[in-house]
Design a protein around this motif. Structure first.
Motif, PDB file in Angstrom:
ATOM      1  N   GLU A 108       0.846  -1.206   0.000  1.00 23.46           N
ATOM      2  CA  GLU A 108       0.000   0.000   0.000  1.00 23.46           C
ATOM      3  C   GLU A 108       0.875   1.247   0.000  1.00 23.46           C
ATOM      4  N   ARG A 109       1.919   1.197   0.830  1.00 19.27           N
ATOM      5  CA  ARG A 109       2.816   2.352   0.942  1.00 19.27           C
ATOM      6  C   ARG A 109       3.629   2.531  -0.329  1.00 19.27           C
ATOM      7  N   ARG A 110       4.139   1.410  -0.827  1.00 17.38           N
ATOM      8  CA  ARG A 110       4.959   1.482  -2.043  1.00 17.38           C
ATOM      9  C   ARG A 110       4.150   2.079  -3.206  1.00 17.38           C
ATOM     10  N   ARG A 111       2.901   1.601  -3.353  1.00 18.26           N
ATOM     11  CA  ARG A 111       2.053   2.134  -4.433  1.00 18.26           C
ATOM     12  C   ARG A 111       1.817   3.626  -4.267  1.00 18.26           C
ATOM     13  N   ALA A 112       1.571   4.031  -3.013  1.00 21.96           N
ATOM     14  CA  ALA A 112       1.268   5.449  -2.756  1.00 21.96           C
ATOM     15  C   ALA A 112       2.472   6.340  -3.066  1.00 21.96           C
ATOM     16  N   LEU A 113       3.674   5.755  -3.050  1.00 18.64           N
ATOM     17  CA  LEU A 113       4.877   6.587  -3.169  1.00 18.64           C
ATOM     18  C   LEU A 113       5.689   6.321  -4.436  1.00 18.64           C
ATOM     19  N   MET A 114       5.134   5.577  -5.366  1.00 16.61           N
ATOM     20  CA  MET A 114       5.880   5.109  -6.536  1.00 16.61           C
ATOM     21  C   MET A 114       6.102   6.155  -7.619  1.00 16.61           C
ATOM     22  N   ASP A 115       5.128   7.043  -7.741  1.00 18.02           N
ATOM     23  CA  ASP A 115       5.066   7.969  -8.858  1.00 18.02           C
ATOM     24  C   ASP A 115       6.397   8.628  -9.260  1.00 18.02           C
ATOM     25  N   HIS A 116       7.104   9.154  -8.284  1.00 16.66           N
ATOM     26  CA  HIS A 116       8.337   9.901  -8.581  1.00 16.66           C
ATOM     27  C   HIS A 116       9.418   9.045  -9.239  1.00 16.66           C
ATOM     28  N   PHE A 117       9.288   7.711  -9.088  1.00 15.57           N
ATOM     29  CA  PHE A 117      10.340   6.837  -9.603  1.00 15.57           C
ATOM     30  C   PHE A 117      10.083   6.365 -11.031  1.00 15.57           C
ATOM     31  N   LEU A 118       8.939   6.731 -11.593  1.00 16.46           N
ATOM     32  CA  LEU A 118       8.631   6.254 -12.943  1.00 16.46           C
ATOM     33  C   LEU A 118       9.605   6.908 -13.927  1.00 16.46           C
ATOM     34  N   PRO A 119      10.001   6.139 -14.969  1.00 12.62           N
ATOM     35  CA  PRO A 119      11.046   6.640 -15.879  1.00 12.62           C
ATOM     36  C   PRO A 119      10.765   8.054 -16.413  1.00 12.62           C
ATOM     37  N   ALA A 120       9.515   8.354 -16.733  1.00 11.65           N
ATOM     38  CA  ALA A 120       9.209   9.682 -17.283  1.00 11.65           C
ATOM     39  C   ALA A 120       9.581  10.772 -16.265  1.00 11.65           C
ATOM     40  N   ASN A 121       9.370  10.491 -14.990  1.00 10.60           N
ATOM     41  CA  ASN A 121       9.679  11.495 -13.958  1.00 10.60           C
ATOM     42  C   ASN A 121      11.162  11.553 -13.612  1.00 10.60           C
ATOM     43  N   LEU A 122      11.873  10.472 -13.942  1.00 10.89           N
ATOM     44  CA  LEU A 122      13.320  10.484 -13.674  1.00 10.89           C
ATOM     45  C   LEU A 122      14.064  11.288 -14.730  1.00 10.89           C
ATOM     46  N   ALA A 123      13.492  11.296 -15.956  1.00 13.08           N
ATOM     47  CA  ALA A 123      14.180  11.941 -17.083  1.00 13.08           C
ATOM     48  C   ALA A 123      14.511  13.400 -16.771  1.00 13.08           C
ATOM     49  N   GLU A 124      13.665  14.044 -15.971  1.00 12.78           N
ATOM     50  CA  GLU A 124      13.896  15.470 -15.692  1.00 12.78           C
ATOM     51  C   GLU A 124      15.194  15.703 -14.899  1.00 12.78           C
ATOM     52  N   HIS A 125      15.752  14.633 -14.306  1.00 13.28           N
ATOM     53  CA  HIS A 125      16.992  14.798 -13.535  1.00 13.28           C
ATOM     54  C   HIS A 125      18.242  14.661 -14.406  1.00 13.28           C
ATOM     55  N   GLU A 126      18.036  14.185 -15.636  1.00 15.15           N
ATOM     56  CA  GLU A 126      19.207  13.867 -16.471  1.00 15.15           C
ATOM     57  C   GLU A 126      20.112  15.088 -16.693  1.00 15.15           C
ATOM     58  N   ARG A 131      25.170  17.999 -15.876  1.00 19.44           N
ATOM     59  CA  ARG A 131      25.835  19.271 -15.557  1.00 19.44           C
ATOM     60  C   ARG A 131      26.792  19.096 -14.373  1.00 19.44           C
ATOM     61  N   LEU A 132      26.307  18.430 -13.335  1.00 24.37           N
ATOM     62  CA  LEU A 132      27.170  18.206 -12.158  1.00 24.37           C
ATOM     63  C   LEU A 132      28.404  17.384 -12.537  1.00 24.37           C
ATOM     64  N   THR A 133      28.194  16.378 -13.377  1.00 22.57           N
ATOM     65  CA  THR A 133      29.310  15.517 -13.779  1.00 22.57           C
ATOM     66  C   THR A 133      30.334  16.324 -14.565  1.00 22.57           C
ATOM     67  N   ARG A 134      29.847  17.163 -15.489  1.00 22.89           N
ATOM     68  CA  ARG A 134      30.786  17.966 -16.299  1.00 22.89           C
ATOM     69  C   ARG A 134      31.579  18.920 -15.422  1.00 22.89           C
ATOM     70  N   GLU A 135      30.903  19.519 -14.456  1.00 23.51           N
ATOM     71  CA  GLU A 135      31.610  20.460 -13.569  1.00 23.51           C
ATOM     72  C   GLU A 135      32.724  19.749 -12.795  1.00 23.51           C
ATOM     73  N   LYS A 136      32.391  18.559 -12.296  1.00 20.67           N
ATOM     74  CA  LYS A 136      33.394  17.821 -11.523  1.00 20.67           C
ATOM     75  C   LYS A 136      34.572  17.439 -12.421  1.00 20.67           C
ATOM     76  N   VAL A 137      34.267  16.951 -13.627  1.00 15.82           N
ATOM     77  CA  VAL A 137      35.353  16.543 -14.533  1.00 15.82           C
ATOM     78  C   VAL A 137      36.183  17.768 -14.931  1.00 15.82           C
ATOM     79  N   ASP A 138      35.535  18.897 -15.174  1.00 15.42           N
ATOM     80  CA  ASP A 138      36.275  20.145 -15.481  1.00 15.42           C
ATOM     81  C   ASP A 138      37.324  20.419 -14.413  1.00 15.42           C
TER      82      ASP A 138
END
Ligand code: HEM
Length: 427
Positions: A108-126, A131-138
């Motif tokens: 019940e809890r997992r279902r209620a909290l799953m939304d943010h983990f769906l691939p479409a919602n993860l894409a916004e973090h890419e 950017r963070l990776t490039r800054e660190k490598v720079d």
């Protein structure tokens, strides 16, 4: 000594020590004998039944009613009286989150909290991860030498996790201290002196989590997964409970980043140790997603997980008593030749790589798995593009945290000739 099932304990089973350096460095190799001769055995030193073959580990993960996850975050070494006292002073009350919750509350809890983990919602973090990776490598690309753990693998997953959770960016050094203490407290083997220090740090981590939560509760429009959970807590308090919120606040700061940091370090170590594979990836980045999967299979950052038998049952013909504790060693399962042909070899073209058990399996399978994959893919893409000529520094010593669950080197030194950086040639 006789096992609880009445069978005598074999010499290997009696000698099994998951905190021995050889096991910490390579649990799959250290359990080869078990996969071959005794795939389910009782470990008197640990007080757990150890399961090492692929089919058995998967079957235990799959049946979370017979094999309850309730002990997943239990302390491997029972705390001393003084450690308990110390924790009490901080009102420490770590309880169920998701990973150690039984049904039906868990689903019940997992279902209620799953939304943010769906691939479409993860894409916004890419974009942010890149950017963070490039800054660190720079910051280190012209230096010719770096410890990749210190230079990027520790901090980027932590920054990304805090952003995903909606937790304001905190002092990174403090969070690092907290994470290590939580890991040692839960999965480690601290000496009595260490226990006291660890208990104090864990107590402070608990208080800190409560304070962050209170601050976040005062921002009803906040974004991120923990803000979402706070709103669900108001909406469905019996499912997303108060106790869950505080426990999860502490657990997820660790679960969301340490696993990914360690997995990234393991992956780079493995790829750079196999030069032909690394060169191929640098030439053809389309190979990276399956290479990530193969690295998670061959050298994952979670090497074992725990379950408790809720009734007497059988695994591969071995009787497991009711209430027995099980250590299911996914790292060993991932090398099992009964499931993975040439299971000890790195094959980035392997179709079945994705069948590894590093993220667990079944109804508790890691909710953040696509998040971790995304981060690892971007790290490897950026490093392969900008530092294809880097090499592991030879003869370096790798130290591993004494942990029953987490695995990865504390440092990963690489070196290269900055004069040969491709972007200099382009300029
Ligand atoms: C559960 C591994 C990254 C969030 C788990 C479990 C494992 C695991 C073994 C238990 C699975 C089971 O019982 O079947 C890993 C590894 C990671 C990783 C190896 C990185 C390489 C993440 C990230 C997040 C996350 C980045 C969040 C942002 C969770 C949550 C659960 C979980 C919420 C509980 C799921 C449930 O019980 O329903 N993870 N994890 N993990 N993981 Fe991860």
């Amino acid at each position: 000594h006789a096992g609880a099932g009445g069978c005598p304990v074999s010499p290997q089973a009696a000698a099994f020590d998951p905190f021995a350096p050889a096991y910490l460095a390579n649990p799959a190799e250290a359990l080869k004998w078990s996969r071959e001769q005794e795939p389910v055995f009782y470990s008197p030193q640990l007080g757990y039944w150890v399961v090492s073959r692929y089919d058995d580990v998967k079957a235990v993960f799959r049946d979370n009613v017979t094999f309850s996850p309730s002990i997943a975050l239990e302390r491997v070494v029972p705390p001393s009286a003084v450690a308990i006292e110390t924790l009490k002073r901080y009102n420490y009350a770590m309880n169920r989150t998701l990973v150690n919750e039984d049904e039906p509350a868990h689903m019940e809890r997992r279902r209620a909290l799953m939304d943010h983990f769906l691939p479409a919602n993860l894409a916004e973090h890419e974009d942010m991860i890149r950017r963070l990776t490039r800054e660190k490598v720079d910051a280190f690309i012209d230096s010719g030498r770096a410890d990749l753990v210190e230079a990027m693998f520790w901090e980027i997953p932590l920054t990304v996790a805090l952003h995903f959770l909606g937790v304001p960016k905190e002092d990174m050094e403090t969070l690092k201290e907290f994470s290590v203490a939580h890991t040692v407290n839960t999965w480690g083997k601290p000496t009595p002196d260490e226990q006291l220090k660890v208990a104090d740090t864990v107590g402070r981590f608990w208080q800190f989590s409560g304070q962050v939560l209170d601050r976040m509760r005062r921002q009803p429009d906040g974004t991120g997964w923990m803000h979402y959970a706070i709103r669900k807590n108001a909406e469905i308090p019996d499912i997303v409970t108060d106790s869950y919120l505080h426990s999860m606040m502490m657990a997820i700061i660790v679960a969301g980043h340490e696993t990914t940091s360690l997995a990234s370090a393991n992956a780079l170590k493995l790829l750079l140790s196999n030069r032909l594979v690394w060169d191929r990836i640098c030439k053809d980045p389309a190979l990276i997603p399956n290479a990530v999967e193969e690295c998670l299979r061959l050298d994952g950052s979670v090497v074992a997980w725990r379950r408790q038998a809720t009734r007497e049952c059988e695994i591969s013909g071995v009787t497991i008593p009711k209430d027995a504790k099980l250590l299911i060693v996914s790292a060993s399962a991932n090398h099992d030749p009964r499931h993975f042909e040439n299971g000890d070899f790195l094959d980035i073209y392997r179709d079945s790589a994705v069948e590894h058990l590093t993220f667990g399996y079944g109804s508790h399978q890691c909710m953040g798995k696509n998040f971790a994959r995304l981060e690892m893919r971007i790290f490897i893409e950026e490093l392969a593009r900008r530092l294809p000529h880097m090499r592991l520094v030879e003869d370096q010593q790798y130290d591993y945290l004494p942990s029953l669950a987490f695995h990865g080197p504390d440092k990963l030194f690489v070196e290269w000739d900055p004069a040969s950086n491709p972007e200099r040639a382009d300029a």
